[in-house]
Design a protein around this motif. Sequence first.
Motif, PDB file in Angstrom:
ATOM      1  N   LEU A  14       9.382  10.380  -0.999  1.00 24.57           N
ATOM      2  CA  LEU A  14      10.007   9.097  -0.714  1.00 24.57           C
ATOM      3  C   LEU A  14       9.026   7.984  -1.081  1.00 24.57           C
ATOM      4  O   LEU A  14       9.394   7.002  -1.690  1.00 24.57           O
ATOM      5  N   LEU A  15       7.771   8.200  -0.692  1.00 24.00           N
ATOM      6  CA  LEU A  15       6.743   7.190  -0.964  1.00 24.00           C
ATOM      7  C   LEU A  15       5.596   7.837  -1.729  1.00 24.00           C
ATOM      8  O   LEU A  15       5.140   8.921  -1.367  1.00 24.00           O
ATOM      9  N   GLU A  16       5.181   7.175  -2.786  1.00 24.96           N
ATOM     10  CA  GLU A  16       4.036   7.677  -3.546  1.00 24.96           C
ATOM     11  C   GLU A  16       3.034   6.560  -3.802  1.00 24.96           C
ATOM     12  O   GLU A  16       3.416   5.494  -4.273  1.00 24.96           O
ATOM     13  N   LEU A  17       1.781   6.823  -3.490  1.00 18.96           N
ATOM     14  CA  LEU A  17       0.711   5.882  -3.827  1.00 18.96           C
ATOM     15  C   LEU A  17      -0.181   6.567  -4.843  1.00 18.96           C
ATOM     16  O   LEU A  17      -0.573   7.720  -4.630  1.00 18.96           O
ATOM     17  N   GLU A  18      -0.467   5.876  -5.939  1.00 21.50           N
ATOM     18  CA  GLU A  18      -1.333   6.479  -6.932  1.00 21.50           C
ATOM     19  C   GLU A  18      -2.452   5.507  -7.261  1.00 21.50           C
ATOM     20  O   GLU A  18      -2.206   4.419  -7.778  1.00 21.50           O
ATOM     21  N   ASP A  19      -3.655   5.915  -6.907  1.00 22.99           N
ATOM     22  CA  ASP A  19      -4.832   5.131  -7.274  1.00 22.99           C
ATOM     23  C   ASP A  19      -4.739   3.681  -6.801  1.00 22.99           C
ATOM     24  O   ASP A  19      -5.016   2.750  -7.546  1.00 22.99           O
ATOM     25  N   VAL A  20      -4.334   3.507  -5.547  1.00 22.29           N
ATOM     26  CA  VAL A  20      -4.115   2.155  -5.039  1.00 22.29           C
ATOM     27  C   VAL A  20      -5.435   1.541  -4.568  1.00 22.29           C
ATOM     28  O   VAL A  20      -6.197   2.159  -3.828  1.00 22.29           O
ATOM     29  N   GLU A  21      -5.695   0.345  -5.058  1.00 26.78           N
ATOM     30  CA  GLU A  21      -6.871  -0.409  -4.626  1.00 26.78           C
ATOM     31  C   GLU A  21      -6.397  -1.657  -3.913  1.00 26.78           C
ATOM     32  O   GLU A  21      -5.338  -2.190  -4.231  1.00 26.78           O
ATOM     33  N   ALA A  22      -7.207  -2.103  -2.946  1.00 23.88           N
ATOM     34  CA  ALA A  22      -6.836  -3.332  -2.243  1.00 23.88           C
ATOM     35  C   ALA A  22      -8.106  -4.045  -1.840  1.00 23.88           C
ATOM     36  O   ALA A  22      -9.137  -3.417  -1.619  1.00 23.88           O
ATOM     37  N   ARG A  23      -8.012  -5.387  -1.776  1.00 27.19           N
ATOM     38  CA  ARG A  23      -9.210  -6.136  -1.405  1.00 27.19           C
ATOM     39  C   ARG A  23      -8.859  -7.326  -0.519  1.00 27.19           C
ATOM     40  O   ARG A  23      -7.771  -7.884  -0.595  1.00 27.19           O
ATOM     41  N   TYR A  24      -9.800  -7.669   0.341  1.00 25.00           N
ATOM     42  CA  TYR A  24      -9.721  -8.895   1.122  1.00 25.00           C
ATOM     43  C   TYR A  24     -10.761  -9.840   0.547  1.00 25.00           C
ATOM     44  O   TYR A  24     -11.956  -9.654   0.781  1.00 25.00           O
ATOM     45  N   GLY A  25     -10.348 -10.803  -0.224  1.00 21.26           N
ATOM     46  CA  GLY A  25     -11.305 -11.676  -0.888  1.00 21.26           C
ATOM     47  C   GLY A  25     -12.258 -10.836  -1.719  1.00 21.26           C
ATOM     48  O   GLY A  25     -11.833 -10.024  -2.535  1.00 21.26           O
ATOM     49  N   PRO A  26     -13.558 -10.999  -1.493  1.00 19.78           N
ATOM     50  CA  PRO A  26     -14.514 -10.255  -2.302  1.00 19.78           C
ATOM     51  C   PRO A  26     -14.705  -8.812  -1.834  1.00 19.78           C
ATOM     52  O   PRO A  26     -15.343  -8.022  -2.518  1.00 19.78           O
TER      53      PRO A  26
END
Lengths: 294, 235
Positions: B4-16
């Motif tokens: 149902l849900l797939e995440l592939e190589d997910v990056e996330a950032r808060y500012g720097p």
Amino acid sequence: MADFVQQVVAGLASGSIYASLALALVLIHRATGVINFAQGEMATLSTYIAWTLTTNHGWNYWPAFAFTLAVSFLGGAAIHQTVIRPNEKGSLLRVVIVTIGLLILINGLVTLIWGGEVRAVPSPFPSGTTEIAGVAITTQDIGTILVVVATVVVLWLMFQYTKIGLAMRAAAVNPAEARLVGVRVTWMLSLGWGLAAVLGAIAGMLAAPSVFLDPNLMAAILIYAFAAAVLGGIDSPVGAVVGGLTLGVGLNLIGAYVDFVGADLRLPVALLVILVVLLVRPAGIFGREEVRRV
Amino acid sequence: MSSLLELEDVEARYGPVQALHGVTLEVAEGEIVAVLGANGAGKTTTLRSVSGTVRRSGRISFAGKPLRGGPEAVARAGIAHVPEGRGTFTELTVQENLRLGAYTRRERSLKGDIDRIAHWFPWIHERARQPAGTLSGGEQQMLAVARALMARPRLLLLDEPSLGLAPMIVREIFRIVRELNEREGLTVLVVEQDARIALQTAARAYVLEVGRVAITGTSEELQENESVRRSYLGY
């Protein structure tokens, strides 16, 4: 005694005008966290639109009234979308300065289009007085009070019982959460600005017949509305209404019975109210002190 | 079972500050999946990258379609996110919170839905007119779950439901989540600090370390895993 009752009713009438504008300030403060200093000028602009329609284009009063409300609503929402929204990401001070800029801009615009002269505005209500329980009350006062009461009731019903009203409240109290349940917060804020402009327009149109129309129509009324909003609690819609009515009646009684104040010193009294409330009870009568969980 | 849900190589950032360094995970329809890890490992950010409340890159797909946009769009796609720390509107009443939960739906009457939810949280009817802020911590957490259910989501994102609650209340909340999954087929992705209860509830789990998936497997496998036991289960 009859004189006293007349003074109270007259106070309620001007108080309901303050309440209407104060409610506009509260709506925007709840949603955006700032005082909209341009609220009064926006109302003046609306009033000129209504005046032009009735005086220059021969419209009947109430169609012009309704049309002006619609235009004001769209204008308020448009101001939010175009001028306020791009500045919301920055500090609150930035938005405050933008509203002060709007104040100057709209005031200039109104003077440019309509000139600075003072104009008489016909009242939508029949002239003369109505006798209620032996006291003669002007029809203008009764009409003013009724229009504002009707507006407040409609707004209250909307916020309490409609989906969009609930979404607007949610967007105001907790925008991040509101987004998570699917509320388009920016649109709700624009709606809020639209409604505030409508409230201002009502205040302006109701005030104009008794104080005459000029580009500074709302300057003093905005101060009274500030005082009303601060008195009631800047985040409390109920407070804005109660604050407006209290201030209207209070100022009228002081003006009538306290000789040295008279009609000229009402504005300083309103400023004194702002000062005292901010010193003694900053949250106002109905406001809650902000409690932050650590 | 399909994803149902797939995440592939997910990056996330808060500012720097980069919080996710390429997370890959999937949740099948009808499954409960847990995300475990220490403070700052990126558990909450993983959920936030799904709901669009943090800037993210990489590929996220939901029900076979790429998931894009902010939280408003994600809510409309059928994902309900119960954020960390009681996701309720404290100034609004219990009933108003529930009405807001159904905001993305078109139905005129929510009576049936509120009754359905009252089956799981029976106290909701009598507290309907009370401001959410006057509820106890446990009740607020349950209200947050109830509000999410009002949207009839295809996927429920639960962030740290145990935070600051008594063990008994935590067990109650997880029991309800498990029953919702068994009886109504609700798919759940839960982030949890309390690895023990999370592994008892979920079928599978991912363990995050500094923004990456370090270990993954079924709950049984992870309960047997030496390093998971030492670091997260404490025995």
